[in-house]
Design an enzyme around this catalytic site. Structure first.
Site, PDB file in Angstrom:
ATOM      1  N   CYS A 163     -13.022  45.528   1.985  1.00 32.63           N
ATOM      2  CA  CYS A 163     -13.284  46.925   2.311  1.00 32.63           C
ATOM      3  C   CYS A 163     -12.276  47.453   3.323  1.00 32.63           C
ATOM      4  O   CYS A 163     -11.914  46.756   4.281  1.00 32.63           O
ATOM      5  CB  CYS A 163     -14.691  47.086   2.888  1.00 32.63           C
ATOM      6  SG  CYS A 163     -15.997  46.975   1.665  1.00 32.63           S
ATOM      7  N   ASP A 185     -22.750  46.552  10.201  1.00 33.01           N
ATOM      8  CA  ASP A 185     -23.027  46.712   8.771  1.00 33.01           C
ATOM      9  C   ASP A 185     -24.206  47.639   8.496  1.00 33.01           C
ATOM     10  O   ASP A 185     -24.396  48.061   7.351  1.00 33.01           O
ATOM     11  CB  ASP A 185     -23.299  45.344   8.127  1.00 33.01           C
ATOM     12  CG  ASP A 185     -22.015  44.583   7.825  1.00 33.01           C
ATOM     13  OD1 ASP A 185     -20.938  45.180   7.946  1.00 33.01           O
ATOM     14  OD2 ASP A 185     -22.099  43.393   7.470  1.00 33.01           O
ATOM     15  N   ARG A 191     -20.782  44.858  -4.501  1.00 41.00           N
ATOM     16  CA  ARG A 191     -20.259  43.722  -3.742  1.00 41.00           C
ATOM     17  C   ARG A 191     -21.327  43.102  -2.847  1.00 41.00           C
ATOM     18  O   ARG A 191     -21.257  41.906  -2.534  1.00 41.00           O
ATOM     19  CB  ARG A 191     -19.071  44.159  -2.869  1.00 41.00           C
ATOM     20  CG  ARG A 191     -17.801  44.473  -3.647  1.00 41.00           C
ATOM     21  CD  ARG A 191     -16.635  44.718  -2.700  1.00 41.00           C
ATOM     22  NE  ARG A 191     -16.555  43.661  -1.713  1.00 41.00           N
ATOM     23  CZ  ARG A 191     -16.537  43.856  -0.399  1.00 41.00           C
ATOM     24  NH1 ARG A 191     -16.577  45.071   0.096  1.00 41.00           N
ATOM     25  NH2 ARG A 191     -16.462  42.836   0.425  1.00 41.00           N
ATOM     26  N   ARG A 215     -12.312  39.987   1.412  1.00 37.48           N
ATOM     27  CA  ARG A 215     -11.992  39.534   2.757  1.00 37.48           C
ATOM     28  C   ARG A 215     -12.482  38.101   2.998  1.00 37.48           C
ATOM     29  O   ARG A 215     -11.808  37.311   3.643  1.00 37.48           O
ATOM     30  CB  ARG A 215     -12.645  40.495   3.761  1.00 37.48           C
ATOM     31  CG  ARG A 215     -12.629  40.033   5.209  1.00 37.48           C
ATOM     32  CD  ARG A 215     -11.247  40.091   5.807  1.00 37.48           C
ATOM     33  NE  ARG A 215     -11.226  39.516   7.143  1.00 37.48           N
ATOM     34  CZ  ARG A 215     -10.123  39.432   7.879  1.00 37.48           C
ATOM     35  NH1 ARG A 215      -8.996  39.897   7.424  1.00 37.48           N
ATOM     36  NH2 ARG A 215     -10.149  38.890   9.076  1.00 37.48           N
ATOM     37  N   LYS A 270     -25.557  37.354   1.448  1.00 40.53           N
ATOM     38  CA  LYS A 270     -24.163  37.237   1.016  1.00 40.53           C
ATOM     39  C   LYS A 270     -23.288  36.660   2.125  1.00 40.53           C
ATOM     40  O   LYS A 270     -22.441  35.784   1.886  1.00 40.53           O
ATOM     41  CB  LYS A 270     -23.622  38.607   0.600  1.00 40.53           C
ATOM     42  CG  LYS A 270     -22.181  38.573   0.097  1.00 40.53           C
ATOM     43  CD  LYS A 270     -21.522  39.937   0.083  1.00 40.53           C
ATOM     44  CE  LYS A 270     -21.063  40.332   1.465  1.00 40.53           C
ATOM     45  NZ  LYS A 270     -20.038  41.396   1.464  1.00 40.53           N
ATOM     46  N   ASN A 271     -23.489  37.121   3.349  1.00 39.21           N
ATOM     47  CA  ASN A 271     -22.637  36.700   4.457  1.00 39.21           C
ATOM     48  C   ASN A 271     -22.897  35.265   4.895  1.00 39.21           C
ATOM     49  O   ASN A 271     -22.119  34.702   5.671  1.00 39.21           O
ATOM     50  CB  ASN A 271     -22.802  37.650   5.648  1.00 39.21           C
ATOM     51  CG  ASN A 271     -22.204  39.015   5.373  1.00 39.21           C
ATOM     52  OD1 ASN A 271     -21.364  39.174   4.482  1.00 39.21           O
ATOM     53  ND2 ASN A 271     -22.644  40.019   6.115  1.00 39.21           N
ATOM     54  N   ARG A 315      -8.614  43.981  10.346  1.00 37.55           N
ATOM     55  CA  ARG A 315      -9.365  42.766  10.658  1.00 37.55           C
ATOM     56  C   ARG A 315      -8.371  41.618  10.661  1.00 37.55           C
ATOM     57  O   ARG A 315      -8.326  40.806   9.746  1.00 37.55           O
ATOM     58  CB  ARG A 315     -10.487  42.553   9.631  1.00 37.55           C
ATOM     59  CG  ARG A 315     -11.568  43.605   9.748  1.00 37.55           C
ATOM     60  CD  ARG A 315     -12.734  43.332   8.833  1.00 37.55           C
ATOM     61  NE  ARG A 315     -12.464  43.763   7.474  1.00 37.55           N
ATOM     62  CZ  ARG A 315     -13.331  43.647   6.482  1.00 37.55           C
ATOM     63  NH1 ARG A 315     -14.505  43.106   6.695  1.00 37.55           N
ATOM     64  NH2 ARG A 315     -13.036  44.065   5.274  1.00 37.55           N
ATOM     65  N   ASP A 332      -5.461  36.626  13.130  1.00 37.71           N
ATOM     66  CA  ASP A 332      -4.778  35.840  14.155  1.00 37.71           C
ATOM     67  C   ASP A 332      -5.743  34.905  14.876  1.00 37.71           C
ATOM     68  O   ASP A 332      -5.363  33.805  15.292  1.00 37.71           O
ATOM     69  CB  ASP A 332      -4.069  36.749  15.158  1.00 37.71           C
ATOM     70  CG  ASP A 332      -5.016  37.723  15.840  1.00 37.71           C
ATOM     71  OD1 ASP A 332      -5.774  38.385  15.134  1.00 37.71           O
ATOM     72  OD2 ASP A 332      -4.984  37.815  17.088  1.00 37.71           O
TER      73      ASP A 332
END
Length: 417
Positions: free
Chosen positions: A116, A303, A395, A92, A22-23, A121, A124
């Site tokens: 989440c 994670d 998710r 996110r 997923k990431n 997080r 910037d």
């Protein structure tokens, strides 16, 4: 709203294949915006976050077709550069769209992303990186607007190796003029997969996987076909599940070099792990407590902190976990205590005293990885557990209950009353 009902004390045995990461998928889906045409991405699991990204791309003008585990994304008619607020708040990873939209269209407008609730997080780092290559960014009325008459290569020095900011900077820089150097870049394998995808499209990027990435800007990218890397967090979760249930699993489609910090820690805890070609076999042994600290890659991944904490609740002795990435990543602790765990949290440190056995209880997932951790705890617990709010789990874990059922688990999905 749905829940899992789990009858515990069943050993997991068999073979399980890890799906695409997923990431890695989410930034690659965003990167398709950098060109015009049809890109094909393989090994896509059915996950809620991926569906949200599909919805966003569709609203921007993309045509998306899904054929089993393949996404076909046509970006020929992309016209919109504003991302709807309600979709930004769902995930996110929607922040990944800043870089490619700015790189391709020189403008983007979005609200602050959701996801989440595991701690602040801030984006910037994303904004400062875009400003370094020529973007003008305004924050007002809860929205972020970025524009650039032209993007010019520059030097980006991150105060912290943020994965998302590194990927956004890469995607924004590939169509800039000149060279961009990203220092103190995040080193996660998903960044290397993004580099592979972008370079297939014609980009000129070197250094992903190290702390310095160099991008030589080009004028145009082309659509491509790509198979995403396997999901190391899903793989790590199944490794922990095997250890926690005293099982014997062969985990396929896994790159062991992405998981050495996890493998070493599980060996310290007492698991027996044999590494094969694109697979691992894990057999549980007597579990003993360890100490660990989460760190940016190649350190132990945040994670997998929650799943490992679940495992340590039934390991002999005392364990200490220090969470250095996200400050609110111990929300699952109170739920584990309901199951009989002995855990004390002091700031960013959890002290776990192992107990012989957890007991079933009604608990609720507070975020994605916490939800996964509660499922593991329920698999090992005596009696029946109910895990509410499984939409968090959906998710990031594809059909988790079905995969666990194939390994012998007694778990089922039900509508909540």
């Amino acid at each position: 709203m749905e829940k899992f009902i789990v009858r515990g004390e069943v050993r997991l045995n068999g073979n399980i294949r890890v799906s695409g990461a997923k990431n890695a998928i989410l930034p690659i889906m965003a990167a398709t915006l950098l060109c015009s045409g049809i890109s094909v991405i393989h090994d896509i699991p059915y996950l809620r976050d991926i569906k949200v990204m599909q919805d966003i791309l569709s609203l921007l003008g993309a045509k998306i077709t899904r054929e089993n585990n393949t996404l076909i994304i046509d970006t020929t008619n992309i016209q919109e550069v504003e991302i709807p607020e309600h979709l930004m708040r769902e995930m996110r990873a929607s922040v990944f769209l800043m870089g490619p939209l700015l790189g391709k269209f020189r403008k983007v407008r979005l609200s602050y992303p959701g996801g989440c609730a595991i701690g602040p997080r801030p984006i910037d780092l994303h904004i400062k990186a875009l400003e370094k290559i020529g973007a003008q960014v305004e924050e007002k009325f809860g929205f972020i607007e970025a524009r650039a008459d032209c993007l010019t290569g520059g030097e980006i020095n991150f105060d912290y190796p943020s994965v998302g900011a590194t990927e956004n900077a890469m995607m924004a820089s590939v169509l800039a003029s000149g060279s961009t150097i990203i220092r103190n870049a995040a080193r996660e394998p998903e960044i290397s997969d993004l580099q592979t995808f972008l370079n297939k499209m014609g980009a000129q990027i070197v250094g992903a996987g190290t702390d310095t990435i160099i991008i030589n800007g080009i004028k145009k990218l082309i659509p491509v076909e790509h198979t995403v890397m396997s999901d190391r967090i899903q793989a790590g979760t199944f490794l922990v599940a095997a250890a926690m249930t005293h099982g014997d699993l062969i985990i396929e489609n896994i790159l062991s070099e992405h998981l050495f910090s996890v493998i070493d820690k599980l060996k310290d805890i007492g698991a027996q792990i044999n590494i094969g070609r694109n697979c691992l076999r894990i057999k549980a042994g007597d579990l003993r407590g360890v100490d660990l600290k989460t760190l940016p890659y190649p350190g132990f991944p945040t994670d997998l902190q929650a799943p490992l904490l679940s495992l340590l609740t039934i390991a002999t002795g005392t364990s200490i976990i220090t969470e250095t990435i996200f400050e609110n990543r111990f929300k699952h602790v109170n739920e584990l205590i309901r199951m009989g765990a002995k855990i004390k949290v002091e700031g960013r440190t959890a002290i776990i005293r192992g107990v012989p056995k957890l007991t079933g209880a009604i608990v609720a997932a507070t975020d994605l990885r916490a939800g996964g951790a509660l499922v593991l705890a329920a698999l090992a617990a005596e009696g029946i557990s109910e895990i509410e709010n499984v939409y968090h789990i959906d998710r990031g874990y594809e059909r988790l209950e079905e995969k666990l059922q194939s390994l012998g688990a007694n778990i089922s999905r039900h509508k909540m009353d």
